[in-house]
Design an enzyme around this catalytic site. Structure first.
Site, mmCIF file in Angstrom:
data_model
loop_
_atom_site.group_PDB
_atom_site.id
_atom_site.type_symbol
_atom_site.label_atom_id
_atom_site.label_comp_id
_atom_site.label_asym_id
_atom_site.label_seq_id
_atom_site.Cartn_x
_atom_site.Cartn_y
_atom_site.Cartn_z
ATOM 1 N N GLY A 116 2.903 4.676 0.519
ATOM 2 C CA GLY A 116 4.362 4.701 0.526
ATOM 3 C C GLY A 116 5.097 3.540 0.358
ATOM 4 O O GLY A 116 6.189 3.413 -0.242
ATOM 5 N N THR A 117 4.812 2.594 1.210
ATOM 6 C CA THR A 117 5.548 1.281 0.965
ATOM 7 C C THR A 117 5.546 0.564 -0.252
ATOM 8 O O THR A 117 6.709 0.241 -0.739
ATOM 9 C CB THR A 117 4.951 0.273 2.045
ATOM 10 O OG1 THR A 117 4.784 0.597 3.442
ATOM 11 C CG2 THR A 117 5.837 -1.012 1.960
ATOM 12 N N ASP A 162 -3.133 4.874 13.946
ATOM 13 C CA ASP A 162 -3.522 4.023 12.734
ATOM 14 C C ASP A 162 -4.923 3.137 13.256
ATOM 15 O O ASP A 162 -4.876 2.691 14.432
ATOM 16 C CB ASP A 162 -2.239 3.033 12.569
ATOM 17 C CG ASP A 162 -1.913 2.409 11.572
ATOM 18 O OD1 ASP A 162 -3.118 2.080 10.838
ATOM 19 O OD2 ASP A 162 -0.908 2.324 10.933
ATOM 20 N N THR A 167 0.788 -1.156 0.169
ATOM 21 C CA THR A 167 -0.096 -0.034 -0.130
ATOM 22 C C THR A 167 0.898 1.308 -0.155
ATOM 23 O O THR A 167 1.945 1.229 0.480
ATOM 24 C CB THR A 167 -0.908 0.176 1.024
ATOM 25 O OG1 THR A 167 -0.055 0.312 2.234
ATOM 26 C CG2 THR A 167 -1.569 -1.119 1.527
ATOM 27 N N GLY A 225 30.609 1.636 50.270
ATOM 28 C CA GLY A 225 29.598 0.915 49.552
ATOM 29 C C GLY A 225 28.371 1.439 48.982
ATOM 30 O O GLY A 225 27.680 0.589 48.435
ATOM 31 N N HIS A 245 20.853 1.876 50.392
ATOM 32 C CA HIS A 245 19.417 1.225 51.016
ATOM 33 C C HIS A 245 18.536 2.230 50.824
ATOM 34 O O HIS A 245 17.580 2.107 51.599
ATOM 35 C CB HIS A 245 19.468 0.533 52.405
ATOM 36 C CG HIS A 245 20.709 -0.582 52.225
ATOM 37 N ND1 HIS A 245 20.727 -1.801 51.356
ATOM 38 C CD2 HIS A 245 21.563 -0.752 52.978
ATOM 39 C CE1 HIS A 245 21.822 -2.458 51.537
ATOM 40 N NE2 HIS A 245 22.276 -1.753 52.615
ATOM 41 N N LYS A 277 -4.251 -13.164 15.748
ATOM 42 C CA LYS A 277 -5.600 -14.103 15.827
ATOM 43 C C LYS A 277 -5.286 -15.738 15.344
ATOM 44 O O LYS A 277 -5.522 -16.506 15.876
ATOM 45 C CB LYS A 277 -6.876 -13.631 15.997
ATOM 46 C CG LYS A 277 -7.933 -14.604 16.316
ATOM 47 C CD LYS A 277 -9.306 -13.870 16.038
ATOM 48 C CE LYS A 277 -10.494 -14.860 16.512
ATOM 49 N NZ LYS A 277 -11.642 -14.009 16.490
#
Length: 512
Positions: free
Chosen positions: A35-36, A125, A33, A304, A275, A137
């Site tokens: 632009g693709t 979309d 479709t 530490g 902590h 599905k």
């Protein structure tokens, strides 16, 4: 089951052309479709336009093009269901075996600072999620790809066996539903914020994987670090690690705690965390002075720990940091000389973060077993409240400095919280005790002689006068607390007896 027909329609065109070329070489017929389709044809690839399949033109600026029985029938038909296949034949619908779709760039659109509402709406979309959901599905019969990173794995299977395994198709289908769920969550959040809805009937948050962690709080717990789609600049999730081992679950939590405290200060400041609680906070006229005070606040607990500094770390400060065993040092930047000093420690993690970057208040999420608590971030400061002074004596200028420091820090200490501050540094911190006087005793014991002349900050009111009495005996001269107890007069009376100046903020800072 061999793949004979594919439908390709993507926004993210990364690696698309070589992938489709390989499909065509394998004998796959490709439908596409907009632009693709144009991109593929520009690269010499033969594809079928969507309108040739639907027999209907793309209309309404492309809003309607794939919402058609010829598309969704070809996706949803169960191949081993004779009735389904007969209906396809009767309606001259061909099956579609592979769907390659990713969605309009909604996230990228709303990330623009000047985004217009209508632009956001147009980038929701409709056809893409519908095709993805149909294909996912029916994943036993249809392979569905939403991520270019999966192209190679699918091609490998097609070249190796001529089909995609059910295990792979199930994995891809699950990814699709995560993808569409995240997409819809962003849309829902955007529209909810736009209309100003603050307490919706349901919430859906989405996060993106940043890294797998070796383990969680303890080695027997699995853990992963996820980040928000739009990561604030001044965030641990946005930190750049310059050196050291990979961050652990506890490192990330402690580093975030350190960052939140150091961001309270505009002057040079240093914070040490152990902590999730600050063990030392210092401010000064330079980075070195601020860190020296931070270190002197509690030389034992910083061992530490994690240190955050809101200015560039220079060589002199780095030399002092180098003397101590630390897990992480966070700063906006490190000088070249400082890096040379600190990177000599193989495992010391060095993170750069734009500490001073502006950040919008966020909703805070806290999981509970079977649920989620959501609240506004605690961003109130003394500038946002109207303080009162109920005692006979008001704080001196020096006491005000210490009171402000104590109040900034106590906000980030686990309740019940007591902080003693003196001479631009914390001198005692009492955290997380079951009663407030217990926290006060811990802070006072830690401070020792430094408690004399110090200021005390409490995250909540005093239910009894015992905390004030302990503070007075230790030599505390000023106190800042919310007030609001039915026994406030008892605390005020004791403060007046000892000449202590007390400030009421009217605001508490519980941190559970």
């Amino acid at each position: 089951m061999a793949i004979k027909r594919a439908l390709v329609s993507v926004s993210n065109k990364e690696n698309l052309v070589p992938f489709v070329k390989e499909l065509i070489n394998l004998g796959v017929e490709v439908i596409s479709t907009g632009g693709t389709k144009s991109l593929l044809e520009q690269n010499g690839l033969k594809v079928i336009g969507i309108s040739e399949v639907t027999g209907f033109p793309e209309i309404m600026d492309g809003r309607v093009k794939t919402l058609h029985p010829n598309i969704h029938g070809g996706l949803l038909a169960v191949r081993n269901n004779p009735s389904h296949m007969e209906q396809l034949k009767e309606n001259q619908i061909e099956t579609i075996d592979l769907v390659v779709v990713n969605l309009y760039p909604f996230k990228e659109t709303i990330s623009k600072p000047d985004v217009q509402f209508q632009d956001a709406i147009e980038n929701i979309d409709i056809g893409g999620p519908s095709m993805l959901r149909s294909a996912a599905k029916n994943h036993e019969d249809v392979t569905v790809l939403v991520d270019p990173n999966d192209y190679e794995a699918v091609l490998a299977e097609l070249k190796g066996t001529g089909e995609v395994s059910l295990e792979q198709k199930q994995r891809l289908a699950a990814k699709v539903f995560r993808h569409t769920a995240a997409y819809d969550a962003l849309i829902a959040e955007f529209l909810t914020k736009t209309i100003g809805e603050e307490d919706p009937e349901s919430v859906t948050y989405t996060f993106e994987k940043k890294q797998s962690l070796r383990y969680g709080e303890n080695p027997h717990q699995k853990a992963t670090f996820y980040q928000k789609p739009f990561v604030p600049v001044a965030s641990i999730a946005n930190a750049e690690q310059l050196h050291g081992k990979e961050l652990s679950f506890n490192n990330i939590k402690d580093a975030d705690a350190a960052l939140q405290i150091v961001r309270e200060f505009s002057e040079p400041a240093a914070v040490a965390i152990k902590h999730m609680n600050p063990c030392g906070v210092g401010v000064g006229t330079s980075t070195l002075e601020a860190f020296t005070r931070c270190y002197e606040a509690d030389r034992t607990s910083i061992f530490g720990g994690i240190v955050a500094i809101n200015r560039e770390v220079d060589e002199a400060t780095a030399q002092k940091l180098h003397e101590i065993f630390l897990e992480i040092v966070i700063a906006p930047s490190f000088s070249k000389e400082a890096l040379e000093v600190l990177t000599s420690k193989k495992n010391l993690r060095l993170l750069t973060i734009d500490v001073a970057a502006a950040s919008k208040p966020e909703k805070q999420l806290q999981s509970v077993h079977g649920g989620l608590l959501v609240q506004d971030e605690d961003i109130l400061s003394l500038d946002d409240v109207e303080v009162t002074i109920p005692t006979k004596r008001e704080p001196s200028a020096e006491e005000w400095k210490d009171l402000k420091l104590a109040w900034k820090v106590v906000k980030h200490v686990k309740s019940n919280a007591i902080v003693l501050a003196k001479d631009e540094m914390t001198v005692g911190v009492g955290a997380g005790q079951m009663n407030r006087v217990g926290s006060a005793k811990i802070a006072i014991e830690q401070a020792g002689e430094k408690a004399k002349g110090s200021a005390l900050g409490s995250d909540a009111f005093f239910p009894m006068s015992d905390t004030v009495e302990e503070a007075a005996k230790a030599g505390v001269t000023a106190i800042i607390q919310p007030g609001g107890s039915i026994r406030d007069e008892d605390s005020i009376r004791v403060a007046d007896e000892y000449g202590i100046a007390m400030v009421f903020t009217g605001v508490r800072h519980f941190k559970h």
